[in-house]
Enzyme design. Structure first.
Site, PDB file in Angstrom:
ATOM      1  N   HIS A   1      52.404  57.745  41.606  1.00 50.82           N
ATOM      2  CA  HIS A   1      51.521  57.995  43.137  1.00 50.82           C
ATOM      3  C   HIS A   1      51.068  59.007  42.661  1.00 50.82           C
ATOM      4  O   HIS A   1      51.432  60.492  42.284  1.00 50.82           O
ATOM      5  CB  HIS A   1      52.544  57.923  44.008  1.00 50.82           C
ATOM      6  CG  HIS A   1      51.338  58.451  45.203  1.00 50.82           C
ATOM      7  ND1 HIS A   1      51.558  59.624  46.838  1.00 50.82           N
ATOM      8  CD2 HIS A   1      49.717  57.871  45.846  1.00 50.82           C
ATOM      9  CE1 HIS A   1      50.949  59.398  47.799  1.00 50.82           C
ATOM     10  NE2 HIS A   1      50.129  58.215  46.923  1.00 50.82           N
TER      11      HIS A   1
ATOM     12  N   GLU B   1      51.673  50.633  57.566  1.00 47.72           N
ATOM     13  CA  GLU B   1      52.172  51.571  57.522  1.00 47.72           C
ATOM     14  C   GLU B   1      51.927  52.097  59.217  1.00 47.72           C
ATOM     15  O   GLU B   1      52.217  53.250  59.643  1.00 47.72           O
ATOM     16  CB  GLU B   1      51.153  52.948  56.856  1.00 47.72           C
ATOM     17  CG  GLU B   1      50.320  53.297  56.880  1.00 47.72           C
ATOM     18  CD  GLU B   1      49.780  54.438  55.626  1.00 47.72           C
ATOM     19  OE1 GLU B   1      50.310  54.983  54.894  1.00 47.72           O
ATOM     20  OE2 GLU B   1      48.881  54.362  55.922  1.00 47.72           O
TER      21      GLU B   1
HETATM   22  C1  NOJ Z   1      48.043  58.092  53.264  1.00 48.47           C
HETATM   23  C2  NOJ Z   1      48.572  56.776  52.409  1.00 48.47           C
HETATM   24  O1  NOJ Z   1      48.236  55.370  52.670  1.00 48.47           O
HETATM   25  C3  NOJ Z   1      50.040  56.271  52.487  1.00 48.47           C
HETATM   26  O2  NOJ Z   1      50.134  55.161  51.493  1.00 48.47           O
HETATM   27  C4  NOJ Z   1      50.651  57.707  51.499  1.00 48.47           C
HETATM   28  O3  NOJ Z   1      52.135  57.253  51.612  1.00 48.47           O
HETATM   29  C5  NOJ Z   1      50.696  58.769  52.207  1.00 48.47           C
HETATM   30  N1  NOJ Z   1      49.513  59.078  52.340  1.00 48.47           N
HETATM   31  C6  NOJ Z   1      51.044  59.975  51.395  1.00 48.47           C
HETATM   32  O4  NOJ Z   1      50.598  60.140  49.914  1.00 48.47           O
END
Ligand code: NOJ
Length: 666
Positions: A378, A473
């Protein structure tokens, strides 16, 4: 006046030029099946177009052209000085997708305009008529009196013929994580982002969006009955800085008779250039797991400390789990230096090739390679673009060195470098640069907080997915409690039309003790069905791995593919329910997902799409008798039965429930 009608591959392109009295000139372009007609006209030197399908008006006469900086207009005083026609009928193969072969057939007319007086500048409008809709783009040819120029506004209008219902999303161009709503077109009193999807009173669909947004500002829409383009500006207020020769993105209007045609329109992809990546073997569609949900539950952190998530130990556990469960990859967030300022939004400290001390990249990458598991790393930039761009090459070289072929990028802050909007021309250039640079290092990109996709993945298939959607999320922390039950019946036909969505389904534990009041608002069977209903070549099993232990229904996630030969939307109504079937790219097996909104529903599935004369074993994951997302969400029944193409099954879907079916060819 020139008027060239060309004969290509033995076909006459259907363009006719009529010159009417009163200075009105009209030209018509017809789709290959003869059903859709675009009419271009000049009225007192101003360009207009309209569309009809099957003899019925779709768009009434709508304006075209631009306002340039300095109160200069490029939309009036024109005459047609030439018309060139072309046509194409080809099929091309996708390295990954919802189907393998894409048919690209259209008739094209390029209308060459010149101002009659003054600077006598040139502007071309290229129209393409497909069987599934129409597209047009503006070309600014190289010319003496138009070199460097600034676009102050695009004047393109989409004047819908009828006041139908429209599904749209209020513009939030930082990440497009907004719920879609349905209104009458005349009720639009804000700026909405494309794609928008219109349901006509006679049961048809119109999608307005764009394709090949490469060096321009994103097109949003304002207005009511007459929607018009509203480009995202730079901080200076200018919409687009340009230099001739220059082209705009394609404006696309998909016309579909039903949801299956809407979902299977490939116009957006067809309007992007063919792949620039010769060898695509390294681009791997896959399912993935990650420590990620732990961060949303506050049991792990992105930052260093006692509950740091991205540790060597956690990675080894996740790699083992992936290897044992037919999951291709492990996502790792919070592995690199710089996160400590993240919560206050400072991205300038991020280092994209410096792991935290408790993340042993040598050991982890060696172990992952031995187990045949991919690492998805990431790169959160927190929208500190200059910081990221200064490290792009080194970040991707670092990934390549450790065998990492996929990076999830992130842009959580509202403005790029504190001043430019994500969907401005500045932002578009940045996202493009990332994808192009990544391709040089054999790195695929899954962008979070992206610009709304416009089909770049045809040219750069390493752009494997994007978020740009209110994903799963939100169920872990959103102030409104989570995504409402109808959400996933809407997004396949709105945001989903713009390309793969990294929605991250597969949460098996529906409440978050860290945020009471939030909930995954589905049954467990619906979570499974989302793997078929929502398309992405990378699909996360989003929960922490402990929550998959001793859950027989996890088997569906183990077996469901992410890459397809064919996709069929069997039935549905946007906002109510969807039933989708997809055929695995690498076998004769099919997978079916049926989901419903907050209402329980009985739906019929006709399996006549299966091959005649063949027998299949259907493994059915369905809501238990009393399942209900609010009161009994984990109730699921798994059963098997033999089916053929003559079978018809009735499925009972619980409130916000679903059914997932694995259909194995025997
Ligand atoms: C928002 C993203 O949608 C999520 O997947 C990520 O974990 C967080 N930002 C942190 O970068």
């Amino acid at each position: 006046m020139k008027n060239r009608i060309s004969k290509i591959m033995g076909l006459f392109v259907a363009v006719s030029l009529l010159v009417a009295c009163g200075g009105k000139q009209e030209q018509r372009l017809t789709s290959p099946d003869g059903k859709t007609v675009i009419t271009f006209s000049l009225k007192n030197g101003k360009p207009f177009y309209s569309i009809e399908k099957g003899g019925k008006a779709v768009l009434n006469t709508s304006q075209m052209g631009f306002a340039l900086a300095g109160n200069d207009s490029l939309c009036a005083d024109f005459q047609v000085v030439g018309t060139q026609t072309d046509s194409k009928n080809e099929t091309w193969e996708q390295p990954w997708g919802e189907e393998i072969l894409v048919h690209n057939q259209y008739n094209e007319a390029k209308i060459e305009l010149q101002e009659k007086t003054g600077k006598q500048r040139l502007l071309n409008i290229v129209f393409r008529a497909f069987d599934d809709g129409i597209a047009f783009r503006y070309e600014f040819p190289e010319q003496e009196n138009l070199k460097d120029f600034e676009i102050a506004d695009e004047l393109t209008e989409f004047t819908l013929a009828n006041d139908d219902s429209i599904w749209s999303q209020h513009l939030f161009d930082r990440d497009y994580e907004v719920l879609y709503t349905k209104r009458l077109i005349s009720e639009i009193n804000d700026t909405v982002s494309t794609p928008v999807t219109i349901e006509t009173s006679d049961g048809k669909y119109i999608e307005i969006h764009e394709a090949a947004l490469i060096d321009f500002a994103k097109m949003n829409l304002t207005g009511c009955r007459s929607l018009h383009a509203s480009l995202t500006p730079w901080a200076t207020g200018v919409k687009v800085y340009a230099k001739t020769p220059f082209v705009s993105p394609w404006r696309i209007i998909v016309l579909a008779d039903n949801l299956n045609e809407l979902a299977n329109s490939r116009m957006m992809l067809n309007l992007n250039e063919p792949s620039k990546i010769a060898d695509t073997q390294w681009i791997e569609p896959m399912k993935y797991v990650g420590i990620w949900w732990g961060m949303h539950m506050n049991t792990m952190t992105w930052t260093e400390g006692p509950i740091h998530g991205a540790t060597t130990k956690n990675m080894m556990r996740y790699i083992d789990f992936a290897a044992a469960n037919n999951i291709g990859g492990v996502l790792v967030e919070g592995w690199n230096v710089g996160w400590d300022g993240y919560m206050v939004g400072d991205g300038t400290k991020f280092k994209f090739s410096t792991p935290y001390p408790d993340f042993d990249i040598e050991k982890i990458s060696r172990y992952a390679a031995e187990k045949g598991v991919a690492i998805i790393s990431h790169n959160e930039t927190a929208a500190a673009i200059s910081n990221y761009e200064s490290q792009l090459d080194s970040a991707f070289a670092f990934a390549q060195k450790y065998g990492i072929h996929a990076i999830k990028t992130g842009y959580v802050n509202p403005l790029f470098d504190g001043k430019e909007r994500h969907s401005s021309q500045y932002g578009v250039r940045h996202y493009r640069k990332v994808v192009e640079t990544a391709a040089n290092y054999q790195v695929a990109i899954d962008t979070h907080e992206p610009i709304m996709p416009t089909g770049w993945q045809r040219t750069y298939p390493n752009l494997i997915a994007q978020e740009g959607v209110r994903g799963q999320e939100w169920d872990a922390w959103s102030a409104d409690g989570g995504n409402p039950p109808e959400h996933t019946t809407i997004i396949p036909f709105t945001r989903g039309l713009a390309g793969p969505m990294d929605f991250t389904p597969g949460t098996f534990n529906f409440s978050n003790p860290a945020r009471p009041g939030t909930r995954v608002q589905t049954t467990i069977a619906k979570q499974l069905a989302l793997y078929v209903v929502i398309y992405s070549p990378v699909q996360m099993a989003s929960d922490i791995i402990e929550n998959y232990v001793d859950r027989p229904e996890f088997e569906f996630i183990r077996v469901v593919p992410v890459d397809w030969q064919k996709t069929i939307v069997l039935d549905g109504k946007i906002g109510d329910f969807v039933i989708t079937a997809r055929k695995d790219k690498h076998s004769e097996n099919w997978y079916l997902g049926a989901i419903t909104d907050e209402n329980a529903r009985r739906v019929k599935v006709d399996f006549s799409f299966l091959e005649k004369g063949k027998n299949y074993k259907a493994v059915i994951y369905k809501d238990g008798a009393n399942a209900d997302w609010k009161t009994n969400p984990y109730s699921i029944v798994i059963e098997e039965q033999e089916i053929t193409s003559d079978s018809v099954l009735e499925l009972q879907l619980a409130p916000s429930g679903g059914t997932a079916i694995q259909i194995q060819s025997l």
